[in-house]
Design an enzyme around this catalytic site. Structure first.
Site, short mmCIF file in Angstrom:
data_model
loop_
_atom_site.label_atom_id
_atom_site.label_comp_id
_atom_site.label_asym_id
_atom_site.label_seq_id
_atom_site.Cartn_x
_atom_site.Cartn_y
_atom_site.Cartn_z
N SER A 204 52.34 6.40 36.45
CA SER A 204 52.29 7.41 35.40
C SER A 204 53.13 8.61 35.81
O SER A 204 54.32 8.46 36.09
CB SER A 204 50.82 7.78 35.13
OG SER A 204 50.67 8.50 33.94
N ASP A 430 51.27 0.04 26.72
CA ASP A 430 50.71 1.12 27.52
C ASP A 430 50.43 2.31 26.62
O ASP A 430 51.32 2.79 25.91
CB ASP A 430 51.71 1.50 28.62
CG ASP A 430 51.14 2.46 29.65
OD1 ASP A 430 50.47 3.44 29.25
OD2 ASP A 430 51.37 2.25 30.85
N HIS A 458 47.11 1.00 30.83
CA HIS A 458 48.02 1.93 31.50
C HIS A 458 48.40 1.41 32.87
O HIS A 458 47.55 1.26 33.75
CB HIS A 458 47.35 3.29 31.61
CG HIS A 458 48.23 4.38 32.11
ND1 HIS A 458 49.57 4.46 31.79
CD2 HIS A 458 47.97 5.44 32.92
CE1 HIS A 458 50.09 5.53 32.37
NE2 HIS A 458 49.14 6.13 33.07
#
Length: 492
Positions: A204, A430, A458
């Site tokens: 991320s 995602d 994710h």
């Protein structure tokens, strides 16, 4: 929405870029600060240490701050260290590394010391502080998708208080918590660990940190896995808009799966189910759901929205979302509230980590946000077409940056010329870092290699795809670079 699980933060670098291939863009003088770490046992096989780094990297001999570091020693024939970052910004690398046995495969843990650190401003590393726990409760209870002048005024006032609280409690630190600062700290840590090149797993926002590191220090890249990537070419509000749309895509995937489950509160198809959810949000904008937790919070639209978003991060949490929605449609928001608390790291007893504050502080200095609420209002209206349920709240979530006391820096192109091959991993559905961001980052990096995964949730590594796991492990351990554009199939 940057954080919640707002990812992103654009890099903001003012570099005097060189055209030299393979030459680091920051002088090697930084290495002199990479002194030995004094490790002490801190339980469960881990060792902990502190690394002193300059508060201002432009003044390397000036005031210093402490970066907290943790490591788990390699269990086999050691290659070196692998640094890990879970994202955020604001996520704790210390806590992430303590989960090393589920974060990295046994094969990788055998060959590398797993090293986590809290980036500056986060957790145990000179944390940014802005508001008391009760004040954070009040801020997060504000209507995040205001639809009246009074609600806009309340959100403006709350956002100003947030920014002013950060200045009052952490003003000296605020100009120095950007991603470029954290990347420079990471290079000092690499040197202190004795690694010639950096091996790294970032997820991320951690992909942003890794990409900035590669851009600053391309000659010091050994192997970087950037999983669930951020597109550094987008403006902050463009990132927010794309993320909001990503949540909508993930919601549709959840609903399609939900219709096959016996406990699904919706009969389908997607459109009427979405209309029921929109009606639920509309009702909670006027009248809160019941709260059986005993903490007295009003479970209105802001907490319901956060509670809906949280389980979209992980397909394994979809059964919990079905349960939460069954309860919410009957007037009980307790499970949704618990989900929201997981996302913002509100802990038992009502205290918070500094995750939300650090997230805002990094985002606000990493990218140039509009300076007026009018611009946010326009962006919120524009977002409704692609993200009718989540767009306005995601767009408004960055409003404190309009009043931020620390200067934002302008973003630069991130291409890391001369770096060793960098693996960028993207998941098709995602919710927080849309797949097109991974495609974009892989294309922007001069040595980027894209690995796609036909999946939900994710990030991809160690989420169930043997294909992704094999490619990542072989790259980290053996420096085997996959073919650019290889795509791992859907699980099952």
């Amino acid at each position: 929405m940057r954080f919640r699980r707002t990812v992103a933060a654009l890099v903001a670098l003012v570099l005097s870029a060189t055209a030299c291939t393979g030459v680091d863009r920051v002088g090697s003088a930084l290495d002199r600060a990479g002194t030995a770490l004094d490790w002490t046992s801190c339980g469960d096989g881990f060792e902990c240490a502190k690394l002193g780094v300059p508060l201002d990297h432009d003044m390397p001999d000036g005031e210093r701050i402490q970066i907290s570091v943790i490591r788990l020693a390699a269990s086999g024939d050691r290659i070196g260290s692998i640094l890990v970052n879970p994202g955020g910004p604001g996520g704790s690398g210390i806590e992430y590394a303590r989960s090393a046995r589920s974060v990295l495969s046994e094969a990788v843990r055998a060959r590398f010391d797993v090293v986590g650190f809290d980036p500056r401003g986060v957790g145990e590393s000179s944390p940014v502080r802005c508001l008391s726990s009760s004040d954070l409760d009040a801020y997060l209870t504000l209507d995040g998708s205001p639809d009246s002048p009074a609600e806009v005024a309340a959100l403006e006032e709350g956002s100003r208080r947030f920014a002013a609280g950060c200045q009052a409690r952490s003003g000296k630190l605020l100009p120095h918590v950007g991603t470029a600062d954290a990347a420079r700290d990471m290079d000092l840590l690499r040197a202190a660990l004795g690694d010639k090149g950096l091996t790294y797993l970032g997820k991320s926002y951690g992909t942003q940190l890794g990409a900035v590191y590669a851009d600053l220090f391309p000659g010091r890249v050994r192997a970087l896995v950037l999983d669930g990537a951020v597109d550094s070419s987008l403006s902050p509000l463009e990132l927010n808009a794309a993320q909001a749309h990503g949540f909508e895509v993930a919601l549709d995937a959840f609903l399609e799966d939900c219709f096959t489950a016996a406990d699904c509160p919706f009969e389908g198809p997607v459109k009427p189910a979405r209309e029921e959810l929109a009606a639920l949000l509309g009702r909670t904008d006027q009248e809160p759901l019941a709260n059986k937790s005993g903490d007295g919070r009003r479970i209105g639209e802001p907490w319901v929205t956060l509670g809906l978003i949280t389980p979209l991060y992980d397909r394994q949490a979809w059964p919990v979302l079905r349960q939460a929605l069954n309860e919410a449609l009957k007037g009980d928001g307790t499970t949704l509230l618990r989900m929201a608390d997981l996302l913002i790291d509100r802990r038992e007893g009502g205290t918070y980590s500094n995750q939300t504050e650090a997230n805002m502080a990094v985002n606000c200095v990493d990218g140039r946000f509009p300076a007026t609420s009018t611009a946010f209002a326009e962006a919120a209206r524009d977002s409704v077409g692609d993200a009718p349920l989540f767009g306005p709240s995601v767009m408004w979530s960055s409003l404190p940056c309009a009043y931020w006391p620390a200067k934002a820096t302008s973003q630069e192109k991130i291409d890391a010329p001369g770096a060793a091959p960098i693996m960028v991993v993207g998941t098709e559905r995602d919710p927080a870092t849309p797949y097109e961001w991974s495609e974009a980052l892989a294309g922007q990096l001069s040595s980027g290699v894209l690995v796609g995964f036909d999946g939900d949730g994710h990030t991809a590594y160690l989420t169930g795809s043997a294909c992704v796991d094999r490619l990542v492990d072989d790259y980290l351990i053996n420096l085997a670079v996959p073919k650019d554009g290889v795509h791992c199939p859907k699980i099952g």
